[in-house]
Motif scaffolding. Structure first.
Motif, PDB file in Angstrom:
ATOM      1  N   GLU A   1       0.779  -1.321   0.052  1.00 53.65           N
ATOM      2  CA  GLU A   1       0.206  -0.170   0.063  1.00 53.65           C
ATOM      3  C   GLU A   1       0.940   1.125   0.088  1.00 53.65           C
ATOM      4  OE1 GLU A   1      -2.576  -0.239   3.383  1.00 53.65           O
ATOM      5  OE2 GLU A   1      -3.771  -1.967   2.264  1.00 53.65           O
ATOM      6  N   ARG A   2       2.219   1.020   0.088  1.00 51.14           N
ATOM      7  CA  ARG A   2       3.141   2.356   0.116  1.00 51.14           C
ATOM      8  C   ARG A   2       3.367   2.880  -1.315  1.00 51.14           C
ATOM      9  NH1 ARG A   2       8.334   0.807   4.095  1.00 51.14           N
ATOM     10  NH2 ARG A   2       7.267  -0.024   5.891  1.00 51.14           N
ATOM     11  N   TYR A   3       3.127   1.883  -2.148  1.00 51.62           N
ATOM     12  CA  TYR A   3       3.355   2.084  -3.680  1.00 51.62           C
ATOM     13  C   TYR A   3       1.841   2.712  -4.250  1.00 51.62           C
ATOM     14  CZ  TYR A   3       7.175  -1.405  -3.017  1.00 51.62           C
ATOM     15  OH  TYR A   3       7.996  -1.778  -2.537  1.00 51.62           O
ATOM     16  N   GLY A   4       0.963   2.628  -3.363  1.00 46.75           N
ATOM     17  CA  GLY A   4      -0.399   2.898  -4.084  1.00 46.75           C
ATOM     18  C   GLY A   4      -1.498   2.214  -3.519  1.00 46.75           C
ATOM     19  N   THR A   5      -2.930   2.817  -3.627  1.00 46.01           N
ATOM     20  CA  THR A   5      -4.013   2.075  -3.215  1.00 46.01           C
ATOM     21  C   THR A   5      -5.138   1.532  -4.094  1.00 46.01           C
ATOM     22  OG1 THR A   5      -5.390   4.285  -3.171  1.00 46.01           O
ATOM     23  CG2 THR A   5      -3.987   3.856  -1.248  1.00 46.01           C
ATOM     24  N   SER A   6      -4.536   1.408  -5.234  1.00 49.12           N
ATOM     25  CA  SER A   6      -5.479   0.716  -6.480  1.00 49.12           C
ATOM     26  C   SER A   6      -5.717  -0.679  -6.109  1.00 49.12           C
ATOM     27  CB  SER A   6      -5.018   0.977  -7.575  1.00 49.12           C
ATOM     28  OG  SER A   6      -3.589   0.354  -7.823  1.00 49.12           O
TER      29      SER A   6
END
Length: 408
Positions: free
Chosen positions: A92-97
């Motif tokens: 989730e650090r990279y994104g929430t998609s």
């Protein structure tokens, strides 16, 4: 140092190799087996050089079992088994998609062992004996859980069409060989009503029951009483289901007994068995399960607290603003938790110290489960001390610092 993320599947591994700065050096899809491990070693040699210490190769993977993992450990690599839920939260650090790919998972695993390795636990260096105990102890417990599920299905089916069987075999338990034999022989109310006293007595005799004549008479009477019945086709369908489940239970009972023999044999062959068996409330099966889940790597637990945290017996604190609560751990090794709870319950009768400690918690208005969990937590700490000092459990030493024992 090389950091490797290994996203494994049944027939292949997606790996990513990074350096200490996080720079991606290589990515590959490797086949499962000897060829795949060889290609992984080639990647390590290519990017780490011939003088690279195997301990400087850090691998993150979402499992701690299997030939592949053992091959990595044998090569001298430091392997971290990471919970998939930890990986999901890390991503989730990279994104929430919510996007997911095998390559992305390998990248996240490599990043985790590079950034957060101090917060992760490397795979323990358990002995071959401990690994063998773990295999048979887990298989034994899994079959018991499976037997319970099948038993519940059998019982529910009987309740739907043949409740008289539940009354008739109430004193035998439906897991018993005699009750299962009679259900296979006569799975319908009509067939059961025709069972003779001699047939029932013979089944009880094979199960080594006492007072067989009297029990057979009670069973025969219960089976011949008038009860509500379903239509014949429906009854026949239920009967086929019950016979199938009864035969499964018969087989499971045999295999569980065979595996129990294996569990005991492997457990007694381990040098720590005597220490485990000296603990109050600890038997051969529960001792094997606890040893299997704790492992026998002497460096795995830095302190008694670390062992308690892994066991899930120590509480956790949740504090935010003015809110401050102490709660039980629910994310834990359920196999280990079950074994430790059974030990704590048995220890109440076998250890005066454990009983007094439990009573003290109850006086403080701690609930039954909470008090039992605290007893288990204390016993885990005592076990840690016994294993560390290579000494057997001693009742007086274990509880000597509690004033109520001196008073007793």
């Amino acid at each position: 140092m090389l950091l490797i993320g290994d996203d494994w599947a049944e027939d292949h591994h997606d790996v990513e190799v990074q350096d200490e700065t996080g720079r991606k050096l290589a990515a590959a899809k490797l086949p499962e087996g000897v060829d795949g491990v060889a290609k992984l070693h080639e990647l390590v040699a290519k990017h780490g050089g011939e003088k690279l210490d195997p301990n400087a190769v850090i691998v993150g993977i979402e499992t701690d079992r299997g030939p592949w993992v053992q091959a990595l450990i044998a090569a001298g690599y430091k392997v971290y088994a990471i919970n998939p839920r930890q990986v999901a939260r890390f991503k989730e650090r990279y994104g929430t998609s919510g996007a997911k790919s095998d390559k992305g998972d390998a990248h996240a695993l490599a990043d985790m062992v590079r950034i957060d390795r101090d917060q992760l636990r490397p795979i323990a260096g358990d002995s071959e004996q401990a690994q063998a105990i773990k295999v048979v102890a887990r298989a034994h417990q899994t079959l018991i859980w499976e037997r319970t599920r099948i038993f519940q299905r059998l019982r529910n089916a009987l309740r739907e069409y043949f409740p008289a069987a539940l009354d008739a075999y109430a004193d035998l338990t439906l897991l018993g060989a005699d009750a299962l034999e009679l259900l296979v022989k006569a799975p319908t109310p009509q067939a059961a009503a025709k069972l003779t006293h001699a047939q029932i007595t013979a089944a009880l005799a094979r199960a080594r029951r006492r007072n067989r004549t009297a029990k057979a008479a009670v069973i025969q009477t219960a089976l011949r009483e008038q009860h509500l019945e379903l239509a014949e086709p429906v009854t026949a369908a239920y009967a086929a289901t019950v016979v199938a489940h009864a035969r499964l239970l018969i087989t499971l009972n045999e295999q569980i007994a065979d595996l129990e023999t294996q569990v005991k044999a492997h457990f007694h062959a381990h040098p720590d068995a005597e220490i485990y068996l000296s603990m109050p409330g600890m038997g051969e099966i529960s001792g094997a399960r606890v040893l299997a889940e704790f492992g026998d790597d002497p460096t795995r637990y830095a302190s008694a607290k670390a062992r308690k945290n892994y066991a899930g017996t120590s509480p956790i604190t949740r504090a935010s603003g003015k809110s401050h609560t102490v709660q039980a751990r629910f994310v834990r090794n359920n196999r280990l938790a079950d074994a430790l709870q059974a030990q704590a319950f048995s220890a109440l009768n076998g250890s005066p110290g454990a009983r007094a400690y439990y009573d003290k918690q109850r006086v403080r208005d701690v609930g039954y489960n909470g008090a039992l969990r605290q007893v288990g937590n204390r016993l885990v700490g005592i076990l840690h001390g016994c294993l560390k000092t290579r000494t057997l459990y001693d009742e007086a030493t274990a509880w000597s610092h509690y004033a109520y024992l001196h008073a007793a």
